[in-house]
Design an enzyme around this catalytic site. Structure first.
Site, PDB file in Angstrom:
ATOM      1  N   ARG A  90      43.619  54.765  45.702  1.00  0.00           N
ATOM      2  CA  ARG A  90      44.494  53.632  45.378  1.00  0.00           C
ATOM      3  C   ARG A  90      45.796  54.103  44.747  1.00  0.00           C
ATOM      4  O   ARG A  90      46.867  53.607  45.075  1.00  0.00           O
ATOM      5  CB  ARG A  90      43.757  52.677  44.428  1.00  0.00           C
ATOM      6  CG  ARG A  90      44.621  51.540  43.902  1.00  0.00           C
ATOM      7  CD  ARG A  90      43.781  50.534  43.134  1.00  0.00           C
ATOM      8  NE  ARG A  90      42.814  49.904  44.027  1.00  0.00           N
ATOM      9  CZ  ARG A  90      41.581  49.546  43.672  1.00  0.00           C
ATOM     10  NH1 ARG A  90      41.157  49.780  42.441  1.00  0.00           N
ATOM     11  NH2 ARG A  90      40.774  48.973  44.535  1.00  0.00           N
ATOM     12  N   TYR A  91      45.699  55.029  43.822  1.00  0.00           N
ATOM     13  CA  TYR A  91      46.876  55.530  43.122  1.00  0.00           C
ATOM     14  C   TYR A  91      47.327  56.846  43.767  1.00  0.00           C
ATOM     15  O   TYR A  91      46.514  57.575  44.336  1.00  0.00           O
ATOM     16  CB  TYR A  91      46.556  55.760  41.647  1.00  0.00           C
ATOM     17  CG  TYR A  91      46.144  54.506  40.908  1.00  0.00           C
ATOM     18  CD1 TYR A  91      47.096  53.621  40.428  1.00  0.00           C
ATOM     19  CD2 TYR A  91      44.802  54.208  40.688  1.00  0.00           C
ATOM     20  CE1 TYR A  91      46.726  52.468  39.738  1.00  0.00           C
ATOM     21  CE2 TYR A  91      44.418  53.072  40.005  1.00  0.00           C
ATOM     22  CZ  TYR A  91      45.390  52.202  39.533  1.00  0.00           C
ATOM     23  OH  TYR A  91      45.012  51.067  38.854  1.00  0.00           O
ATOM     24  N   ARG A  94      45.389  60.274  42.274  1.00  0.00           N
ATOM     25  CA  ARG A  94      43.981  60.309  41.881  1.00  0.00           C
ATOM     26  C   ARG A  94      43.117  59.500  42.839  1.00  0.00           C
ATOM     27  O   ARG A  94      43.593  58.569  43.478  1.00  0.00           O
ATOM     28  CB  ARG A  94      43.783  59.832  40.446  1.00  0.00           C
ATOM     29  CG  ARG A  94      44.388  58.488  40.116  1.00  0.00           C
ATOM     30  CD  ARG A  94      44.640  58.417  38.607  1.00  0.00           C
ATOM     31  NE  ARG A  94      45.197  57.164  38.152  1.00  0.00           N
ATOM     32  CZ  ARG A  94      46.490  56.875  38.174  1.00  0.00           C
ATOM     33  NH1 ARG A  94      47.351  57.723  38.701  1.00  0.00           N
ATOM     34  NH2 ARG A  94      46.932  55.727  37.700  1.00  0.00           N
ATOM     35  N   CYS A 103      21.950  53.157  39.828  1.00  0.00           N
ATOM     36  CA  CYS A 103      22.258  53.096  38.395  1.00  0.00           C
ATOM     37  C   CYS A 103      20.951  53.043  37.606  1.00  0.00           C
ATOM     38  O   CYS A 103      19.922  52.638  38.127  1.00  0.00           O
ATOM     39  CB  CYS A 103      23.089  51.865  38.063  1.00  0.00           C
ATOM     40  SG  CYS A 103      24.766  51.913  38.728  1.00  0.00           S
ATOM     41  N   CYS A 107      23.813  46.316  36.215  1.00  0.00           N
ATOM     42  CA  CYS A 107      24.537  45.308  35.450  1.00  0.00           C
ATOM     43  C   CYS A 107      24.784  44.089  36.330  1.00  0.00           C
ATOM     44  O   CYS A 107      25.217  44.214  37.473  1.00  0.00           O
ATOM     45  CB  CYS A 107      25.864  45.874  34.964  1.00  0.00           C
ATOM     46  SG  CYS A 107      25.702  47.349  33.925  1.00  0.00           S
ATOM     47  N   CYS A 110      28.471  43.723  37.844  1.00  0.00           N
ATOM     48  CA  CYS A 110      29.016  44.944  38.451  1.00  0.00           C
ATOM     49  C   CYS A 110      30.122  44.655  39.472  1.00  0.00           C
ATOM     50  O   CYS A 110      29.989  43.774  40.325  1.00  0.00           O
ATOM     51  CB  CYS A 110      27.886  45.709  39.143  1.00  0.00           C
ATOM     52  SG  CYS A 110      28.434  47.229  39.946  1.00  0.00           S
ATOM     53  N   ARG A 112      30.846  46.538  41.915  1.00  0.00           N
ATOM     54  CA  ARG A 112      30.322  46.886  43.241  1.00  0.00           C
ATOM     55  C   ARG A 112      28.973  46.226  43.487  1.00  0.00           C
ATOM     56  O   ARG A 112      28.096  46.782  44.144  1.00  0.00           O
ATOM     57  CB  ARG A 112      30.225  48.414  43.390  1.00  0.00           C
ATOM     58  CG  ARG A 112      31.570  49.065  43.302  1.00  0.00           C
ATOM     59  CD  ARG A 112      31.629  50.540  43.620  1.00  0.00           C
ATOM     60  NE  ARG A 112      32.954  50.988  43.229  1.00  0.00           N
ATOM     61  CZ  ARG A 112      33.225  51.621  42.092  1.00  0.00           C
ATOM     62  NH1 ARG A 112      32.254  51.951  41.279  1.00  0.00           N
ATOM     63  NH2 ARG A 112      34.456  51.950  41.798  1.00  0.00           N
ATOM     64  N   ASP A 271      36.330  41.245  36.535  1.00  0.00           N
ATOM     65  CA  ASP A 271      36.757  41.175  37.928  1.00  0.00           C
ATOM     66  C   ASP A 271      36.175  39.927  38.594  1.00  0.00           C
ATOM     67  O   ASP A 271      35.088  39.458  38.240  1.00  0.00           O
ATOM     68  CB  ASP A 271      36.278  42.415  38.700  1.00  0.00           C
ATOM     69  CG  ASP A 271      37.014  43.678  38.286  1.00  0.00           C
ATOM     70  OD1 ASP A 271      38.166  43.562  37.826  1.00  0.00           O
ATOM     71  OD2 ASP A 271      36.431  44.767  38.423  1.00  0.00           O
ATOM     72  N   ASP A 308      42.384  44.316  36.512  1.00  0.00           N
ATOM     73  CA  ASP A 308      42.421  45.128  37.725  1.00  0.00           C
ATOM     74  C   ASP A 308      42.773  44.152  38.847  1.00  0.00           C
ATOM     75  O   ASP A 308      41.954  43.328  39.254  1.00  0.00           O
ATOM     76  CB  ASP A 308      41.060  45.795  37.968  1.00  0.00           C
ATOM     77  CG  ASP A 308      41.192  47.125  38.685  1.00  0.00           C
ATOM     78  OD1 ASP A 308      42.271  47.386  39.244  1.00  0.00           O
ATOM     79  OD2 ASP A 308      40.220  47.904  38.682  1.00  0.00           O
ATOM     80  N   LYS A 315      45.489  48.453  37.891  1.00  0.00           N
ATOM     81  CA  LYS A 315      45.324  47.892  36.549  1.00  0.00           C
ATOM     82  C   LYS A 315      46.686  47.472  35.976  1.00  0.00           C
ATOM     83  O   LYS A 315      47.624  48.255  35.969  1.00  0.00           O
ATOM     84  CB  LYS A 315      44.650  48.907  35.637  1.00  0.00           C
ATOM     85  CG  LYS A 315      43.278  49.328  36.132  1.00  0.00           C
ATOM     86  CD  LYS A 315      42.692  50.441  35.269  1.00  0.00           C
ATOM     87  CE  LYS A 315      41.423  50.989  35.899  1.00  0.00           C
ATOM     88  NZ  LYS A 315      41.700  51.744  37.154  1.00  0.00           N
TER      89      LYS A 315
END
Length: 361
Positions: A90-91, A94, A103, A107, A110, A112, A271, A308, A315
């Site tokens: 995206r950037y 990086r 995981c 969560c 999440c 994703r 999100d 985000d 962000k």
């Protein structure tokens, strides 16, 4: 088999296994767990004090997850910014490299949620090699963030191999790991794991505490092991309805994080992920929390509050209105709401800046 692996094997994966302990009918939640996987290991389960407390809300499925008609499945458009499977670019300098599909605790909020822990997320030797090849072939990439799933659920040898391959790429300057393991399964932070990680400095680890009750003796010990190995620790909290949407709770969380050598890094506005709309707060509430932190606690303990951006915009930081006006005089408001003035200077235009640089040269 190590203790953390046994604990992972003993995880609860069906709502009835936890709701029966609290006298709750699991039937409405079975359909939720069928669509969005559930996993609560015995350690994190032990932190639940009562139904719908901040730990429960993060870990136990809710019928509200299937009632979300507002949020899209992939709000950050990660799939559209993935030039190869399991890598998001995206950037400019990086990439986010997804190296594990599981995981230690799933969560409920999440980002994703659409694929982590499910069949649609396949991490294989081929996808990892494909990601490494992409990084090798793009010399603009200087910062690689390992994520997933949780990279620290990989065995020590697999993780070691990935880190070794990354560190062998000349243009990769920084390696970061995003992991919730220090929070939800601190037993995984073994001396052997730390010996692997410390070989690949500069290496940073960002973890994810959302509530003060998650900062236990075991979690503090895990963070101490990492910090003692010279690994800088940051924390990325998500602002969550019914978990930490309270200035006093957030202040206590940030102060406790500093006490265990974890620097608050980001506070995310939740999100817009399908199945998580019930966790979202207003942006005004987030700004109020930052206002309650700034000046009332150490600046070290004030994270950057960010959204985000939906659509993959990255962000974007948000701040309360400390800057009232900008011109010959800068009008400012401090944390107590008092007004102050600062005499500004005329901004240099680019041509003047170049001329001054040439004269100095």
């Amino acid at each position: 088999m190590e203790t953390w692996q046994k604990m992972l094997q003993a995880s609860i994966t069906r709502p009835g296994e936890v709701t029966r302990r609290f006298g709750i009918d699991p039937a409405p939640l079975d359909a939720v767990a069928a669509q969005y996987p559930m996993r609560i290991n015995p350690y994190y389960l032990s932190l639940i004090k009562e139904v719908n407390d901040p730990i429960w809300r993060q870990a136990v499925p809710s019928a509200e997850e299937l009632q979300d008609g507002v949020c899209p499945a992939d709000p950050l458009e990660e799939e559209n910014q993935s030039p190869v499977p399991n890598l998001v670019h995206r950037y400019p300098d990086r990439v986010l490299f997804l190296v594990c599909s599981e995981c230690a605790m799933y969560c409920r909020f999440c980002t994703r949620k659409r694929k982590v822990g499910g069949e649609s997320m396949q991490v294989t030797r081929e996808t990892i090699e494909g990601g490494l090849d992409y990084i090798r072939n793009h010399t603009e990439i200087r910062d690689v963030i390992l994520s997933g799933g949780d990279p620290l659920l990989l065995g020590d040898e697999k993780l070691d191999a990935i880190l070794k391959a990354l560190r062998a790429i000349p243009h990769v300057e920084i390696i970061r790991i995003g992991s919730r393991v220090p929070v939800v399964l601190p037993q995984r932070i073994t001396p052997a794991l730390v010996r692997v990680l410390r070989k690949y400095h500069p290496l940073y680890l960002n973890t994810h505490f959302n509530h003060p009750d998650e900062i236990t003796e075991q979690a503090a010990k895990a963070c101490a092991r990492l910090a003692d190995a010279g690994i800088p620790l940051g924390n990325q909290s998500v602002l969550l309805r019914g978990v930490n949407d309270d200035p006093a709770v957030m202040k206590r969380l940030m102060q406790k994080l500093l006490a265990i050598r974890v620097r608050p890094y980001y506070l995310y506005q939740a999100d817009m992920v399908q199945g998580t709309n019930h966790f979202r707060t207003s942006v005004e509430e987030g700004l109020e929390i930052i206002r309650a932190l700034r000046g009332h606690s150490s600046g070290l303990g004030v994270p950057a509050y960010v959204i985000d951006a939906p659509g993959g915009g990255g962000k974007i930081p948000l701040l309360p209105d400390y800057l009232q006006s900008l011109g010959e005089e800068v009008v400012l408001k401090n944390y107590l709401g008092e007004t102050y003035r600062y005499a500004n200077v005329a901004p240099e235009v680019p041509e003047e800046r170049r001329r001054a640089a040439n004269e100095q040269g």
